[in-house]
Enzyme design. Sequence first.
Site, PDB file in Angstrom:
ATOM      1  N   ASN A 116       4.518  -1.616  -4.205  1.00 14.44           N
ATOM      2  CA  ASN A 116       3.803  -0.519  -4.862  1.00 14.44           C
ATOM      3  C   ASN A 116       2.309  -0.764  -4.689  1.00 14.44           C
ATOM      4  O   ASN A 116       1.731  -1.615  -5.358  1.00 14.44           O
ATOM      5  CB  ASN A 116       4.200  -0.494  -6.351  1.00 14.44           C
ATOM      6  CG  ASN A 116       3.430   0.557  -7.136  1.00 14.44           C
ATOM      7  OD1 ASN A 116       2.722   1.381  -6.561  1.00 14.44           O
ATOM      8  ND2 ASN A 116       3.564   0.516  -8.454  1.00 14.44           N
ATOM      9  N   TRP A 117       1.723  -0.032  -3.768  1.00 12.68           N
ATOM     10  CA  TRP A 117       0.307  -0.282  -3.435  1.00 12.68           C
ATOM     11  C   TRP A 117      -0.649   0.320  -4.467  1.00 12.68           C
ATOM     12  O   TRP A 117      -1.858   0.081  -4.419  1.00 12.68           O
ATOM     13  CB  TRP A 117      -0.012   0.283  -2.036  1.00 12.68           C
ATOM     14  CG  TRP A 117       0.694  -0.447  -0.921  1.00 12.68           C
ATOM     15  CD1 TRP A 117       1.475  -1.569  -1.041  1.00 12.68           C
ATOM     16  CD2 TRP A 117       0.671  -0.121   0.475  1.00 12.68           C
ATOM     17  NE1 TRP A 117       1.948  -1.949   0.200  1.00 12.68           N
ATOM     18  CE2 TRP A 117       1.469  -1.080   1.146  1.00 12.68           C
ATOM     19  CE3 TRP A 117       0.052   0.887   1.223  1.00 12.68           C
ATOM     20  CZ2 TRP A 117       1.664  -1.058   2.536  1.00 12.68           C
ATOM     21  CZ3 TRP A 117       0.251   0.908   2.608  1.00 12.68           C
ATOM     22  CH2 TRP A 117       1.045  -0.061   3.246  1.00 12.68           C
ATOM     23  N   LYS A 118      -0.142   1.130  -5.363  1.00 14.39           N
ATOM     24  CA  LYS A 118      -0.956   1.768  -6.409  1.00 14.39           C
ATOM     25  C   LYS A 118      -2.182   2.457  -5.788  1.00 14.39           C
ATOM     26  O   LYS A 118      -2.117   2.910  -4.650  1.00 14.39           O
ATOM     27  CB  LYS A 118      -1.335   0.743  -7.483  1.00 14.39           C
ATOM     28  CG  LYS A 118      -0.102   0.009  -8.022  1.00 14.39           C
ATOM     29  CD  LYS A 118      -0.360  -0.752  -9.284  1.00 14.39           C
ATOM     30  CE  LYS A 118       0.918  -1.473  -9.693  1.00 14.39           C
ATOM     31  NZ  LYS A 118       0.835  -2.144 -10.979  1.00 14.39           N
TER      32      LYS A 118
ATOM     33  N   GLY B 151       3.701  -5.256  -7.072  1.00 14.14           N
ATOM     34  CA  GLY B 151       2.403  -4.585  -7.055  1.00 14.14           C
ATOM     35  C   GLY B 151       1.392  -5.414  -6.279  1.00 14.14           C
ATOM     36  O   GLY B 151       1.366  -5.411  -5.049  1.00 14.14           O
ATOM     37  N   GLY B 152       0.569  -6.168  -7.013  1.00 11.67           N
ATOM     38  CA  GLY B 152      -0.537  -6.925  -6.420  1.00 11.67           C
ATOM     39  C   GLY B 152      -0.152  -7.723  -5.177  1.00 11.67           C
ATOM     40  O   GLY B 152      -0.864  -7.689  -4.165  1.00 11.67           O
TER      41      GLY B 152
ATOM     42  N   GLY C  32       0.825  -6.727 -13.729  1.00 10.88           N
ATOM     43  CA  GLY C  32      -0.574  -7.014 -13.394  1.00 10.88           C
ATOM     44  C   GLY C  32      -1.218  -8.043 -14.306  1.00 10.88           C
ATOM     45  O   GLY C  32      -2.431  -8.209 -14.323  1.00 10.88           O
TER      46      GLY C  32
ATOM     47  N   GLU D  19       2.286   2.787 -15.741  1.00 14.47           N
ATOM     48  CA  GLU D  19       0.917   3.320 -15.718  1.00 14.47           C
ATOM     49  C   GLU D  19       0.926   4.841 -15.870  1.00 14.47           C
ATOM     50  O   GLU D  19       0.005   5.433 -16.438  1.00 14.47           O
ATOM     51  CB  GLU D  19       0.213   2.864 -14.435  1.00 14.47           C
ATOM     52  CG  GLU D  19      -0.143   1.383 -14.511  1.00 14.47           C
ATOM     53  CD  GLU D  19       0.004   0.603 -13.221  1.00 14.47           C
ATOM     54  OE1 GLU D  19       0.004   1.204 -12.141  1.00 14.47           O
ATOM     55  OE2 GLU D  19       0.122  -0.638 -13.310  1.00 14.47           O
TER      56      GLU D  19
ATOM     57  N   HIS E 194       6.577   5.219 -13.808  1.00 15.44           N
ATOM     58  CA  HIS E 194       5.928   3.906 -13.791  1.00 15.44           C
ATOM     59  C   HIS E 194       5.139   3.744 -15.095  1.00 15.44           C
ATOM     60  O   HIS E 194       4.601   4.716 -15.624  1.00 15.44           O
ATOM     61  CB  HIS E 194       4.994   3.790 -12.577  1.00 15.44           C
ATOM     62  CG  HIS E 194       4.452   2.404 -12.428  1.00 15.44           C
ATOM     63  ND1 HIS E 194       3.374   1.965 -13.147  1.00 15.44           N
ATOM     64  CD2 HIS E 194       4.874   1.345 -11.682  1.00 15.44           C
ATOM     65  CE1 HIS E 194       3.152   0.691 -12.840  1.00 15.44           C
ATOM     66  NE2 HIS E 194       4.042   0.303 -11.948  1.00 15.44           N
TER      67      HIS E 194
ATOM     68  N   GLU F 114      10.608  -2.882 -15.555  1.00 12.66           N
ATOM     69  CA  GLU F 114       9.285  -3.500 -15.497  1.00 12.66           C
ATOM     70  C   GLU F 114       8.745  -3.645 -16.915  1.00 12.66           C
ATOM     71  O   GLU F 114       8.231  -2.672 -17.486  1.00 12.66           O
ATOM     72  CB  GLU F 114       8.323  -2.630 -14.689  1.00 12.66           C
ATOM     73  CG  GLU F 114       8.721  -2.463 -13.238  1.00 12.66           C
ATOM     74  CD  GLU F 114       7.533  -2.086 -12.370  1.00 12.66           C
ATOM     75  OE1 GLU F 114       7.216  -2.853 -11.459  1.00 12.66           O
ATOM     76  OE2 GLU F 114       6.900  -1.043 -12.619  1.00 12.66           O
TER      77      GLU F 114
ATOM     78  N   SER G  34       4.457  -8.826 -11.963  1.00 12.03           N
ATOM     79  CA  SER G  34       3.899 -10.088 -11.476  1.00 12.03           C
ATOM     80  C   SER G  34       4.848 -10.887 -10.579  1.00 12.03           C
ATOM     81  O   SER G  34       4.870 -12.110 -10.615  1.00 12.03           O
ATOM     82  CB  SER G  34       3.415 -10.953 -12.647  1.00 12.03           C
ATOM     83  OG  SER G  34       2.378 -10.283 -13.350  1.00 12.03           O
TER      84      SER G  34
END
Length: 254
Positions: free
Chosen positions: A9-11, A235-236, A175, A97, A95, A169, A214
């Site tokens: 997930n590159w956000k 993600g990251g 994150g 966010e 998601h 999640e 994470s």
Amino acid sequence: MRKTFIAGNWKMNLSKQQAITLANQLKQQYQPLENRQIAVFPAFVYLDAMQQILQDSSLEWGAQNCADKAAGAFTGEVSVSMLQDFACKYVLLGHSERRHVYQETNAMIAEKFTLAQQAGLQSVLCVGETLAQREANQALEVIQRQLDAVLDLPIIEATATPNWLIAYEPVWAIGTGKTASPAQAQEIHQQIREYIGKNNGNLAANLRIIYGGSVKAANAGEILAMEDIDGVLVGGASLKIEEFLEICKCNNSY
Ligand code: PGA
């Protein structure tokens, strides 16, 4: 047998050039493994580039969100059919966010899910509790409400084999560098499967439930080794090619 699903997930990250470089590196360096699917979720504006780069590879792509309406005067929104114009196979829905920063409700997510299912676009339905909810012993209750919004839809009954996924999640692990321990994650995944199984045993047995929060190369193997964890949403760590490749390749059979 549930195929392991590894998603990046590159956000709202990367320039166009960086997205192109990352997709090309992944395409060149990932050696397809049996029983494993790899997908990336870039920003909408890079989907065109993903289609061009990844269409002749084993790698798949999807969008991070879609509109809860089919078409019309909804400024700033992107519809399911637009995503299909770029050959997206998946869409992330709900998601944390989207739920917490943009106040998306279970009802909105259910609308999006229905539109995606009707069009044959596979939803990755994200669920998870906040830290306060976990500490108040409400994690399962919150997740069940998030699941009910979709499980109660008539369209679910019509699908014999699941063409959607769940991503668990925990909000407190996204994150933050804090990962649920493999045992903590397994416990919730198992509870999700049991909950779905109360009404639909076939769906519960075949639906893939992936974990996110994470995830990195150092912990992906032990997370993926858990019985009810069928993949990871990263993600990251998906923005760094070496790190993401490690996760894509990691052994989940120990
Ligand atoms: P993270 O994000 O791996 O950076 O915690 C996961 C996600 O939000 O999908």
